[in-house]
Design a protein around this motif. Structure first.
Motif, PDB file in Angstrom:
ATOM      1  N   THR A 235      37.487 -32.096 -39.200  1.00  0.00           N
ATOM      2  CA  THR A 235      36.737 -32.025 -37.951  1.00  0.00           C
ATOM      3  C   THR A 235      36.259 -30.599 -37.689  1.00  0.00           C
ATOM      4  N   TYR A 236      35.329 -30.481 -36.749  1.00  0.00           N
ATOM      5  CA  TYR A 236      34.826 -29.169 -36.358  1.00  0.00           C
ATOM      6  C   TYR A 236      35.947 -28.320 -35.775  1.00  0.00           C
ATOM      7  N   ARG A 237      36.838 -28.944 -35.049  1.00  0.00           N
ATOM      8  CA  ARG A 237      37.976 -28.240 -34.468  1.00  0.00           C
ATOM      9  C   ARG A 237      38.858 -27.632 -35.560  1.00  0.00           C
ATOM     10  N   GLU A 238      39.093 -28.375 -36.616  1.00  0.00           N
ATOM     11  CA  GLU A 238      39.899 -27.854 -37.716  1.00  0.00           C
ATOM     12  C   GLU A 238      39.182 -26.728 -38.451  1.00  0.00           C
ATOM     13  N   ALA A 239      37.851 -26.827 -38.552  1.00  0.00           N
ATOM     14  CA  ALA A 239      37.081 -25.739 -39.147  1.00  0.00           C
ATOM     15  C   ALA A 239      37.226 -24.469 -38.317  1.00  0.00           C
ATOM     16  N   GLN A 240      37.214 -24.618 -36.999  1.00  0.00           N
ATOM     17  CA  GLN A 240      37.384 -23.466 -36.120  1.00  0.00           C
ATOM     18  C   GLN A 240      38.780 -22.860 -36.283  1.00  0.00           C
ATOM     19  N   GLN A 241      39.790 -23.704 -36.424  1.00  0.00           N
ATOM     20  CA  GLN A 241      41.158 -23.215 -36.595  1.00  0.00           C
ATOM     21  C   GLN A 241      41.292 -22.406 -37.882  1.00  0.00           C
ATOM     22  N   LEU A 242      40.720 -22.919 -38.972  1.00  0.00           N
ATOM     23  CA  LEU A 242      40.796 -22.206 -40.240  1.00  0.00           C
ATOM     24  C   LEU A 242      40.055 -20.873 -40.167  1.00  0.00           C
ATOM     25  N   ASN A 243      38.918 -20.861 -39.503  1.00  0.00           N
ATOM     26  CA  ASN A 243      38.176 -19.611 -39.344  1.00  0.00           C
ATOM     27  C   ASN A 243      38.944 -18.603 -38.502  1.00  0.00           C
ATOM     28  N   ALA A 244      39.629 -19.093 -37.485  1.00  0.00           N
ATOM     29  CA  ALA A 244      40.422 -18.191 -36.645  1.00  0.00           C
ATOM     30  C   ALA A 244      41.546 -17.558 -37.450  1.00  0.00           C
ATOM     31  N   MET A 245      42.199 -18.341 -38.311  1.00  0.00           N
ATOM     32  CA  MET A 245      43.251 -17.793 -39.171  1.00  0.00           C
ATOM     33  C   MET A 245      42.685 -16.728 -40.100  1.00  0.00           C
ATOM     34  N   TRP A 246      41.557 -17.037 -40.709  1.00  0.00           N
ATOM     35  CA  TRP A 246      40.952 -16.094 -41.658  1.00  0.00           C
ATOM     36  C   TRP A 246      40.545 -14.804 -40.952  1.00  0.00           C
ATOM     37  N   ASP A 247      39.898 -14.927 -39.802  1.00  0.00           N
ATOM     38  CA  ASP A 247      39.432 -13.753 -39.075  1.00  0.00           C
ATOM     39  C   ASP A 247      40.585 -12.886 -38.594  1.00  0.00           C
ATOM     40  N   ALA A 248      41.736 -13.506 -38.331  1.00  0.00           N
ATOM     41  CA  ALA A 248      42.910 -12.761 -37.872  1.00  0.00           C
ATOM     42  C   ALA A 248      43.697 -12.154 -39.023  1.00  0.00           C
ATOM     43  N   GLY A 249      43.254 -12.381 -40.255  1.00  0.00           N
ATOM     44  CA  GLY A 249      43.990 -11.888 -41.414  1.00  0.00           C
ATOM     45  C   GLY A 249      45.304 -12.605 -41.617  1.00  0.00           C
ATOM     46  N   ALA A 250      45.362 -13.867 -41.174  1.00  0.00           N
ATOM     47  CA  ALA A 250      46.601 -14.648 -41.244  1.00  0.00           C
ATOM     48  C   ALA A 250      46.322 -16.000 -41.875  1.00  0.00           C
ATOM     49  N   ALA A 251      45.679 -15.982 -43.043  1.00  0.00           N
ATOM     50  CA  ALA A 251      45.326 -17.217 -43.752  1.00  0.00           C
ATOM     51  C   ALA A 251      46.375 -17.478 -44.824  1.00  0.00           C
ATOM     52  N   PRO A 252      47.303 -18.415 -44.600  1.00  0.00           N
ATOM     53  CA  PRO A 252      48.398 -18.623 -45.557  1.00  0.00           C
ATOM     54  C   PRO A 252      47.940 -19.068 -46.940  1.00  0.00           C
ATOM     55  N   TRP A 253      46.749 -19.666 -47.032  1.00  0.00           N
ATOM     56  CA  TRP A 253      46.269 -20.138 -48.345  1.00  0.00           C
ATOM     57  C   TRP A 253      45.701 -18.997 -49.192  1.00  0.00           C
ATOM     58  N   LYS A 254      45.547 -17.814 -48.634  1.00  0.00           N
ATOM     59  CA  LYS A 254      44.998 -16.694 -49.399  1.00  0.00           C
ATOM     60  C   LYS A 254      46.090 -16.139 -50.299  1.00  0.00           C
ATOM     61  N   VAL A 255      46.213 -16.726 -51.471  1.00  0.00           N
ATOM     62  CA  VAL A 255      47.270 -16.364 -52.415  1.00  0.00           C
ATOM     63  C   VAL A 255      46.746 -15.389 -53.479  1.00  0.00           C
ATOM     64  N   TRP A 256      45.524 -14.945 -53.322  1.00  0.00           N
ATOM     65  CA  TRP A 256      44.939 -13.997 -54.254  1.00  0.00           C
ATOM     66  C   TRP A 256      44.853 -12.624 -53.577  1.00  0.00           C
ATOM     67  N   SER A 257      44.761 -11.596 -54.379  1.00  0.00           N
ATOM     68  CA  SER A 257      44.685 -10.229 -53.830  1.00  0.00           C
ATOM     69  C   SER A 257      43.248  -9.736 -53.854  1.00  0.00           C
TER      70      SER A 257
END
Length: 257
Positions: A235-257
């Motif tokens: 959903t659009y809401r979930e897209a917003q949540q994922l973007n908020a995590m990424w923008d905050a530097g708190a994206a747990p799926w970012k397992v690469w450096s």
């Protein structure tokens, strides 16, 4: 081991975005979620991809055909149009096969159509709309030890609601959208043996109601339990949540450096 990504669906529950582009091209932090998924696999050493195209597949084709010019510095000599591409990036060496699997094919049918690109080797499959911190190398090793035709990753989804713990009229714990502690769901991130192709019954067959139940009935479906982060983007809401995590530097799926 090849990684097959299902990227051909209509994405009707995300119509705000998918009216103009396929769901795997909806952006998280100015990059398509498809890129994020591929980065997860590449971080564990898997960078040979087969992308199953369907709805608005030309958008994905154009993205990869122009990937170098979109993401690297280059010098062009006008008149001759000689092109010199500079520097390198973290995606150097990725091999990406773009396979047209049709507008109407279901998930199982799409997998059946990419058989020529997989051959007789074990391969991975995932959906083009979910991210997680799954250790896919460990998943592949687990699958190898089970000696079954397929492995599915089971995940605990996040609750849509906040969780309260109450004692004596007071809140002792408040957690916003925690992961549920009971109940497993299909999180994607599959590993398949080529024998699964013979169990797919046609273009209209699905993974969820066709192939996977058939495998389970034959005791040919192993489960890899992932207790960590997982989130789909339905959903659009979930897209917003994922973007908020990424923008905050708190994206747990970012397992690469």
């Amino acid at each position: 081991m090849k990684v097959v990504i299902l990227a051909g669906g209509l994405g009707t529950r995300l119509r705000e975005e998918t009216e103009f582009r396929p769901k795997p091209m909806v952006e998280i932090g100015e990059r398509p979620i498809l890129w994020h998924i591929m980065k997860i696999y590449a971080a564990h050493g898997f960078s040979d991809f087969v992308i199953c195209l369907g709805y608005k597949g030309d958008v994905i084709r154009d993205y990869f055909m122009n990937y170098e010019l979109r993401n690297r510095d280059f010098t062009v000599t006008l008149g001759s149009r000689d092109l010199e591409v500079h520097d390198s990036h973290g995606e150097s060496g990725w091999r990406v096969t773009l396979a047209e699997t049709g507008q109407s094919a279901m998930t199982g049918g799409r997998i059946r159509k990419i058989r020529p690109y997989v051959g007789d080797s074990t391969f991975m499959v995932t959906y083009g709309d979910g991210v997680a911190n799954v250790d896919v190398a460990r998943l592949a090793a687990f699958h190898s030890r089970q000696h079954r035709l397929a492995t599915v990753t089971a995940v605990r989804p996040s609750s849509r609601y906040g969780e309260l713990a109450i004692r004596d009229g007071a809140v002792t714990l408040f957690q916003e959208k925690p992961q549920v502690t009971s109940g497993w769901i299909n999180g994607g991130f599959f590993v398949f043996e080529p024998g699964v192709f013979d169990l797919i019954e046609g273009e209209d067959d699905t993974l969820e109601t066709g192939l996977l139940p058939r495998l389970a009935a034959r005791n040919q479906l192993s489960v890899y339990e992932h207790e960590g982060f997982w989130q789909c983007m339905d959903t659009y809401r979930e897209a917003q949540q994922l973007n908020a995590m990424w923008d905050a530097g708190a994206a747990p799926w970012k397992v690469w450096s």
